[in-house]
Design an enzyme around this catalytic site. Structure first.
Site, mmCIF file in Angstrom:
data_model
loop_
_atom_site.group_PDB
_atom_site.id
_atom_site.type_symbol
_atom_site.label_atom_id
_atom_site.label_comp_id
_atom_site.label_asym_id
_atom_site.label_seq_id
_atom_site.Cartn_x
_atom_site.Cartn_y
_atom_site.Cartn_z
ATOM 1 N N ARG A 1 0.801 -1.228 0.000
ATOM 2 C CA ARG A 1 0.000 0.000 0.000
ATOM 3 C C ARG A 1 0.836 1.281 0.000
ATOM 4 O O ARG A 1 0.534 2.220 -0.734
ATOM 5 C CB ARG A 1 -0.933 0.036 1.224
ATOM 6 C CG ARG A 1 -2.188 -0.750 1.050
ATOM 7 C CD ARG A 1 -2.632 -1.295 2.369
ATOM 8 N NE ARG A 1 -1.721 -2.368 2.751
ATOM 9 C CZ ARG A 1 -1.944 -3.656 2.496
ATOM 10 N NH1 ARG A 1 -3.048 -4.019 1.931
ATOM 11 N NH2 ARG A 1 -1.060 -4.582 2.816
ATOM 12 N N THR A 2 1.870 1.315 0.819
ATOM 13 C CA THR A 2 2.633 2.571 0.918
ATOM 14 C C THR A 2 3.330 2.845 -0.412
ATOM 15 O O THR A 2 3.343 3.976 -0.900
ATOM 16 C CB THR A 2 3.646 2.497 2.081
ATOM 17 O OG1 THR A 2 2.938 2.116 3.250
ATOM 18 C CG2 THR A 2 4.314 3.826 2.317
ATOM 19 N N LYS B 1 26.891 -4.162 -4.272
ATOM 20 C CA LYS B 1 28.334 -4.204 -4.567
ATOM 21 C C LYS B 1 29.134 -3.491 -3.496
ATOM 22 O O LYS B 1 30.329 -3.264 -3.648
ATOM 23 C CB LYS B 1 28.609 -3.513 -5.915
ATOM 24 C CG LYS B 1 27.904 -4.116 -7.099
ATOM 25 C CD LYS B 1 28.375 -3.379 -8.366
ATOM 26 C CE LYS B 1 27.418 -3.515 -9.517
ATOM 27 N NZ LYS B 1 27.648 -2.462 -10.527
ATOM 28 N N ARG C 1 11.649 3.949 2.172
ATOM 29 C CA ARG C 1 11.326 3.072 3.307
ATOM 30 C C ARG C 1 12.552 2.242 3.607
ATOM 31 O O ARG C 1 13.187 1.717 2.689
ATOM 32 C CB ARG C 1 10.149 2.170 2.948
ATOM 33 C CG ARG C 1 10.006 1.005 3.901
ATOM 34 C CD ARG C 1 8.752 0.223 3.680
ATOM 35 N NE ARG C 1 7.594 0.953 4.162
ATOM 36 C CZ ARG C 1 6.409 0.383 4.385
ATOM 37 N NH1 ARG C 1 6.232 -0.891 4.164
ATOM 38 N NH2 ARG C 1 5.394 1.104 4.832
ATOM 39 N N HIS D 1 6.346 6.358 10.926
ATOM 40 C CA HIS D 1 5.697 6.179 9.627
ATOM 41 C C HIS D 1 4.757 7.381 9.444
ATOM 42 O O HIS D 1 3.543 7.260 9.538
ATOM 43 C CB HIS D 1 4.918 4.858 9.639
ATOM 44 C CG HIS D 1 4.540 4.340 8.294
ATOM 45 N ND1 HIS D 1 4.590 5.108 7.152
ATOM 46 C CD2 HIS D 1 4.086 3.113 7.898
ATOM 47 C CE1 HIS D 1 4.186 4.371 6.120
ATOM 48 N NE2 HIS D 1 3.882 3.163 6.549
#
Ligand code: NCD
Length: 357
Positions: A88-89, A117, A138, A171
């Site tokens: 959803r986010t 890397k 996120r 959040h």
């Protein structure tokens, strides 16, 4: 105050309230440039963003309106940098960008980028900033979005960052959509002030709880009740914050009692991805922390049931069609409030509020 006026070491030691002015837009309209934590939003900003979200969803109803919205940020590009799972986010930010005409790129797994890397996160972010005008990120790492915001503001190409979930910590955009949903749910029945909100589930590790609990203190007389097994009860920093704000709150293990007193119930899932040893959460008895037909029968007629989603079994599917089940609308509200936040970040609040559509 700007993030390039202060060293990272000094910035890090400030309280969230003290950090806030460093993160605002230079234009002095009080809106955030970087959106990193819930404490950046006071009542007036929340009301402005909810109004802008309502305006955007109204304008988007007509073809002409939708085409106008698609033109407003057609010159901007956003990078969606998600190194933790998300449905959803991620999708609502993507859809929000599409509504405003922002084109997007994404990394959804650090294993597919040069981080694999051995590139540092600082270098990765600077790379993204070379190609994009905003980063929506996120990360499982608490505080990373803040550090990256400081890095970018101190680089030759400063672009805004939106924190789409940082570790167990914050959040903020989820809290914005939760507030938007609560405000809309109570708009015809006297508003959000004076309501009682129950949080239930994994309150220890749920970042949405911390961010929303804070935003609720921006409303008058909202009581908060935290219902969880002892092992997953709301952490001390949230309790201290509520005490500092002189907010009325209760800590409880009795969901049914809390539901009887509530206007809104906010269920959350057990966040077992944070378990220190595999299966540790499964040993906790969570059977009393689920919302089903019996709890629904105790909820007020104008009450509402929220969940940030994803859910497991903490809300029984028999609740899904009840008009008080707000989680589907909540998810769609996320797209509108995120569109409002992105538009506001790029300084479009006045233009969109005043446009002729
Ligand atoms: C939440 C999260 O990622 O913190 N999900 C979301 O963004 N809607 C809640 C969760 O994962 O339980």
């Amino acid at each position: 105050m700007r993030l390039n006026d202060i060293s990272w070491e000094d910035f890090e030691t400030l309280s969230l309230e003290q950090k806030r002015p460093y993160l605002e837009r230079e234009e002095g309209d009080g809106l955030p440039y970087h959106t990193l934590f819930a404490q950046q939003f006071d009542r007036s900003l929340l009301e402005r963003l909810c109004a802008l979200a309502n305006r955007i969803r109204f304008i988007n109803k007509s073809r002409e309106g939708a085409l106008y919205l698609k033109s407003v940020l057609a010159h901007k590009r956003a990078m969606l940098y998600f190194s933790q799972p998300s449905s959803r986010t991620f999708l609502s930010h993507l859809a929000a960008c599409q509504i405003l005409g922002v084109t997007t790129g994404s990394v959804r797994d650090a294993a597919t980028s040069s981080e694999f890397k051995g590139e540092s996160k600082e270098d990765s972010i600077r790379t993204f900033s070379s190609y994009f005008d905003m980063i929506i990120m996120r990360s499982p790492e608490q505080g990373l979005a803040e550090k990256m915001a400081w890095e970018l503001s101190n680089s030759s190409r400063s672009i805004p960052i939106i924190n789409a979930g940082s570790g167990k910590d914050q959040h903020p955009t989820q809290a914005l959509l939760d507030i938007y949903t609560l405000v809309r749910s109570f708009e015809n029945t006297g508003g959000l002030d004076g309501r009682t909100v129950v949080f239930c589930g994994d309150l220890l590790r749920g970042r949405t709880v911390r961010s929303l609990s804070y935003l609720l203190t921006r409303y008058e007389g909202v009581k908060q009740i935290f219902v969880a097994p002892k092992e997953l009860q709301v952490p001390q920093d949230v309790i201290s914050m509520l005490e500092e704000c002189s907010v009325d709150f209760e800590v409880s293990t009795n969901l049914k009692d809390a539901v009887k007193k509530s206007d809104a119930v906010y269920m959350t899932r057990i966040q077992d991805e944070w378990d220190s040893s595999k299966g540790a959460s499964a040993k906790i008895d969570t059977s009393m922390f689920k919302f089903g037909a019996e709890e629904l029968a105790l909820l007020k007629e104008d009450g509402c049931l929220l969940h940030p989603l994803p859910r497991r079994d903490e809300i029984a599917t028999c609740c899904d069609r009840d008009p008080r089940a707000m989680y589907w609308r909540q998810m769609r509200n996320g797209m509108w409030i995120r569109a409002a936040l992105i538009a506001a970040t790029f300084g479009l609040e006045r233009e969109i509020m005043g446009c002729g559509y």
